[in-house]
Each structure stands twice: as structure tokens, then as C-alpha cells.
Design a protein around this motif. Sequence first.
Motif, PDB file in Angstrom:
ATOM      1  N   CYS A  63      35.746 -32.237  91.710  1.00  0.00           N
ATOM      2  CA  CYS A  63      37.158 -32.297  91.323  1.00  0.00           C
ATOM      3  C   CYS A  63      38.058 -31.743  92.420  1.00  0.00           C
ATOM      4  N   ALA A  64      37.611 -30.676  93.078  1.00  0.00           N
ATOM      5  CA  ALA A  64      38.420 -30.065  94.125  1.00  0.00           C
ATOM      6  C   ALA A  64      38.562 -30.997  95.326  1.00  0.00           C
ATOM      7  N   VAL A  65      37.476 -31.657  95.718  1.00  0.00           N
ATOM      8  CA  VAL A  65      37.535 -32.588  96.848  1.00  0.00           C
ATOM      9  C   VAL A  65      38.411 -33.792  96.504  1.00  0.00           C
ATOM     10  N   ALA A  66      38.403 -34.204  95.237  1.00  0.00           N
ATOM     11  CA  ALA A  66      39.217 -35.346  94.818  1.00  0.00           C
ATOM     12  C   ALA A  66      40.706 -35.044  94.852  1.00  0.00           C
ATOM     13  N   GLY A  67      41.075 -33.759  94.877  1.00  0.00           N
ATOM     14  CA  GLY A  67      42.485 -33.382  94.925  1.00  0.00           C
ATOM     15  C   GLY A  67      43.090 -33.081  93.576  1.00  0.00           C
TER      16      GLY A  67
ATOM     17  N   VAL B 277      39.012 -22.856  95.557  1.00  0.00           N
ATOM     18  CA  VAL B 277      39.899 -23.144  96.681  1.00  0.00           C
ATOM     19  C   VAL B 277      39.749 -24.608  97.079  1.00  0.00           C
ATOM     20  N   ASP B 278      40.880 -25.260  97.361  1.00  0.00           N
ATOM     21  CA  ASP B 278      40.865 -26.645  97.816  1.00  0.00           C
ATOM     22  C   ASP B 278      40.125 -26.716  99.155  1.00  0.00           C
ATOM     23  N   PRO B 279      38.931 -27.338  99.188  1.00  0.00           N
ATOM     24  CA  PRO B 279      38.145 -27.319 100.441  1.00  0.00           C
ATOM     25  C   PRO B 279      38.718 -28.205 101.533  1.00  0.00           C
ATOM     26  N   ILE B 280      39.427 -29.260 101.176  1.00  0.00           N
ATOM     27  CA  ILE B 280      39.954 -30.181 102.180  1.00  0.00           C
ATOM     28  C   ILE B 280      41.128 -29.539 102.916  1.00  0.00           C
ATOM     29  N   LYS B 281      42.057 -28.968 102.177  1.00  0.00           N
ATOM     30  CA  LYS B 281      43.205 -28.321 102.816  1.00  0.00           C
ATOM     31  C   LYS B 281      42.771 -27.091 103.603  1.00  0.00           C
ATOM     32  N   TYR B 282      41.741 -26.400 103.117  1.00  0.00           N
ATOM     33  CA  TYR B 282      41.246 -25.229 103.842  1.00  0.00           C
ATOM     34  C   TYR B 282      40.569 -25.640 105.146  1.00  0.00           C
TER      35      TYR B 282
ATOM     36  N   LYS C 251      47.497 -15.873 110.882  1.00  0.00           N
ATOM     37  CA  LYS C 251      46.257 -16.134 111.591  1.00  0.00           C
ATOM     38  C   LYS C 251      45.134 -16.549 110.659  1.00  0.00           C
ATOM     39  N   ARG C 252      45.414 -16.640 109.374  1.00  0.00           N
ATOM     40  CA  ARG C 252      44.379 -16.989 108.402  1.00  0.00           C
ATOM     41  C   ARG C 252      44.663 -18.364 107.797  1.00  0.00           C
ATOM     42  N   PRO C 253      43.600 -19.110 107.456  1.00  0.00           N
ATOM     43  CA  PRO C 253      43.817 -20.387 106.766  1.00  0.00           C
ATOM     44  C   PRO C 253      44.494 -20.163 105.423  1.00  0.00           C
ATOM     45  N   ARG C 254      45.432 -21.015 105.108  1.00  0.00           N
ATOM     46  CA  ARG C 254      46.132 -20.888 103.834  1.00  0.00           C
ATOM     47  C   ARG C 254      45.207 -21.314 102.705  1.00  0.00           C
ATOM     48  N   VAL C 255      45.202 -20.565 101.618  1.00  0.00           N
ATOM     49  CA  VAL C 255      44.314 -20.817 100.496  1.00  0.00           C
ATOM     50  C   VAL C 255      45.108 -21.469  99.365  1.00  0.00           C
ATOM     51  N   TYR C 256      44.661 -22.645  98.943  1.00  0.00           N
ATOM     52  CA  TYR C 256      45.266 -23.355  97.820  1.00  0.00           C
ATOM     53  C   TYR C 256      44.318 -23.258  96.631  1.00  0.00           C
ATOM     54  N   GLU C 257      44.711 -22.469  95.646  1.00  0.00           N
ATOM     55  CA  GLU C 257      43.844 -22.294  94.484  1.00  0.00           C
ATOM     56  C   GLU C 257      44.045 -23.424  93.472  1.00  0.00           C
ATOM     57  N   ILE C 258      42.948 -23.936  92.936  1.00  0.00           N
ATOM     58  CA  ILE C 258      42.975 -24.940  91.878  1.00  0.00           C
ATOM     59  C   ILE C 258      42.504 -24.251  90.600  1.00  0.00           C
ATOM     60  N   PRO C 259      43.363 -24.083  89.617  1.00  0.00           N
ATOM     61  CA  PRO C 259      42.984 -23.350  88.404  1.00  0.00           C
ATOM     62  C   PRO C 259      41.884 -24.058  87.623  1.00  0.00           C
TER      63      PRO C 259
ATOM     64  N   PRO D  23      28.991 -24.546  98.794  1.00  0.00           N
ATOM     65  CA  PRO D  23      30.080 -24.236  99.743  1.00  0.00           C
ATOM     66  C   PRO D  23      30.149 -22.742 100.031  1.00  0.00           C
ATOM     67  N   LYS D  24      30.810 -22.402 101.128  1.00  0.00           N
ATOM     68  CA  LYS D  24      30.954 -20.995 101.474  1.00  0.00           C
ATOM     69  C   LYS D  24      31.746 -20.251 100.404  1.00  0.00           C
ATOM     70  N   GLU D  25      31.563 -18.955 100.353  1.00  0.00           N
ATOM     71  CA  GLU D  25      32.106 -18.152  99.262  1.00  0.00           C
ATOM     72  C   GLU D  25      33.618 -18.223  99.162  1.00  0.00           C
ATOM     73  N   VAL D  26      34.308 -18.397 100.272  1.00  0.00           N
ATOM     74  CA  VAL D  26      35.763 -18.456 100.216  1.00  0.00           C
ATOM     75  C   VAL D  26      36.228 -19.683  99.430  1.00  0.00           C
ATOM     76  N   ILE D  27      35.391 -20.722  99.352  1.00  0.00           N
ATOM     77  CA  ILE D  27      35.724 -21.929  98.598  1.00  0.00           C
ATOM     78  C   ILE D  27      35.319 -21.787  97.141  1.00  0.00           C
ATOM     79  N   LEU D  28      34.060 -21.432  96.905  1.00  0.00           N
ATOM     80  CA  LEU D  28      33.509 -21.395  95.548  1.00  0.00           C
ATOM     81  C   LEU D  28      32.799 -20.080  95.306  1.00  0.00           C
ATOM     82  N   SER D  29      33.443 -19.210  94.549  1.00  0.00           N
ATOM     83  CA  SER D  29      32.855 -17.930  94.155  1.00  0.00           C
ATOM     84  C   SER D  29      33.650 -17.400  92.964  1.00  0.00           C
TER      85      SER D  29
END
Length: 306
Positions: free
Chosen positions: A54-58, A83-88, A96-104, A277-283
Motif C-alpha cells: 500500500c505504501a509503494v502504491a501511494g 514511512v512512504d518508501p518512494i518519497k524517502y 540534511k536529513r531525508p524528509r519523512v512522509y508518514e502514512i497512517p 525494508p529498513k527500520e526507518v521505513i517499517l518499524s
Amino acid sequence: MNEPELKIKNKTHVNLVGIIPIAAQPFDFNFPWHDSLMPIGHNYLAVEKSVLDCAVAGCDTIWIVCPKDVQPLIRYRLGDWIVDPIKYDKGVTFGKRPRVYEIPIYYAPMLPKDTGRRDSIPWSIITGAQYAWHISKKLSRYTYPDKYFVSFPYGMFSPYWYKQHRSKIRSTEANFYVSYEGKNFKDGLWLPFTFMIEDFLDCRRFFRKNEIKGHTSDGKKLKVADSWSGRFFTHDYVFNGVRTDDAAFCEVPWYHDVSSWEGLKTWLGGENKLDKPKEVILSYNEWNPLGIDPIIKEKEEEEIND
């Protein structure tokens, strides 16, 4: 003074709702945990892979329809957002950090009147769509769903194969589906697909029209085994009417069905694999409660423990 007329919702932004149907009849695993919690890789569960789909689909929100007794364990693994993996991965930065887009992620139970009567994959999809519609519409006329994306925990493939189709998945002009060797969800495969509000109404009407409830047409009570036939409906039967004539699609190179013990063994022993996925995406993540300072709360808990 006359009230201004309500304008049509601004279509420059489409609200895509992700639905993960879990509340259904059990498969043949017979483990003490739910079928959606089967491991498909190292520290990687089937329901987690479905959330990533669902996250990859947007999707803007993700609704998991699951039994009430399973919700705490699933939430313990997933938390409140992904976290939206595509935008990340695109490297969009804030400072200096990638912006994190949370998907509820929201957890929706089967309604009490449907529990034990309509526990099936297609009714879980319908229930998730109804929850998303009613709750979102109460918030604002700008937040109600425009389109629904369905992902199943029991189909193994890489969701990154359709990341370039994001605009087509979110488009309200036509539906979208994933296919393998020319077959899709209408053939019984556990592959994602989308449907519009019109499709939802038609499929819900079809489900209600074709199910056998607790009584016959002449009022005779049926046996428990013969009543409420909707609990045995399949997603390809109920959602066969989804409009796919002009739909966009993505053909995947490989696919595995893990809805049975034999299928799961074949997947785990095969050459294809999916990594978590890495923890910043899915944890596990939690929203901060309203009106509570987490730092003050942590100090208070330390004082209580001391």
C-alpha cells in the motif's frame, strides 16, 4: 443571507485508501497465531509486506480489517504509521536529513453483527471501504476517499515493480490491477487491484443479493452450516464486476501463493525472496498523544519506577 453552494471536491489531490483484508475464514495452517502473521522472510511477516504494498502504491491511509483479538499483536509489529518508501528513497531532504512522509495505519474490526456470519476476504474489503468512507467524510468533504487500493497478505511479489505506475494507481479515470501470466484478482490470485466508489456499491449489492442468510425465503430457519453463505465467498467471485476494461495494469515476472502450508513451504524454499525494508521505513512507531509531553511523561515514569 443565502448559504454558498458546496463546490465539487478539488480533484488536484486524490485520496487513495489502502485496504488490507485479514478478517476471514482460516486457511489450513492451524497455528496458534493468525494466518496473516506467517513469516515470509527473516523477521518479515505477511501482513507487513501487505502494508508495504500500500505504501509503494501511494496510499494516503491504510486500513487493516482484522479480528479484534488479533489487533494488539499486529499493531505491536506495525505501530501507527509506515514511512512512504518512494518519497524517502528519492532523497527529498529537509535540512540534511531525508524528509519523512508518514502514512497512517488504522485498525478496523469486523462489525459485531457480521462476526461469525460474514467473515470473508470480500466482506473485509467492503468493511474497510465503509469504515474509511464514513470516518473520513465526518472529518471533511475534502478527506473522503476517491479510490481504494486492495492488498492481500497472501500473494508474494515485489511491490517495487509497480512504483512507476503510481500516477495510474491514483488516477480516478480508470482502475489499476497487478497481473501474473495474464491472470489477476478476478482469477483468484492474491494480487492488488483498485476500485472506485461505483464499483464498491455494485460489489456490496452483489454480495448481499447472493448470500444466503439464516432463513429461507419462506421463513424457514436454516442449519448453522447452511446459513450465512457469504462467509465462504471469495474475492474473485464478489469483485468480478470491478471495471477493468480500460484499466491500467502491471505484469509481474514472478508470483507465489502462500495461502496454504504447501504454498508457504514452496515460497520459503524457492529462489525468490523478499527482504524486510529498513527500520526507518517499517518499524513500530506511535503518534504522540494529544496534550502530553513525552519528555515529561518519561520523567514521571522514571520517578514512579524509582
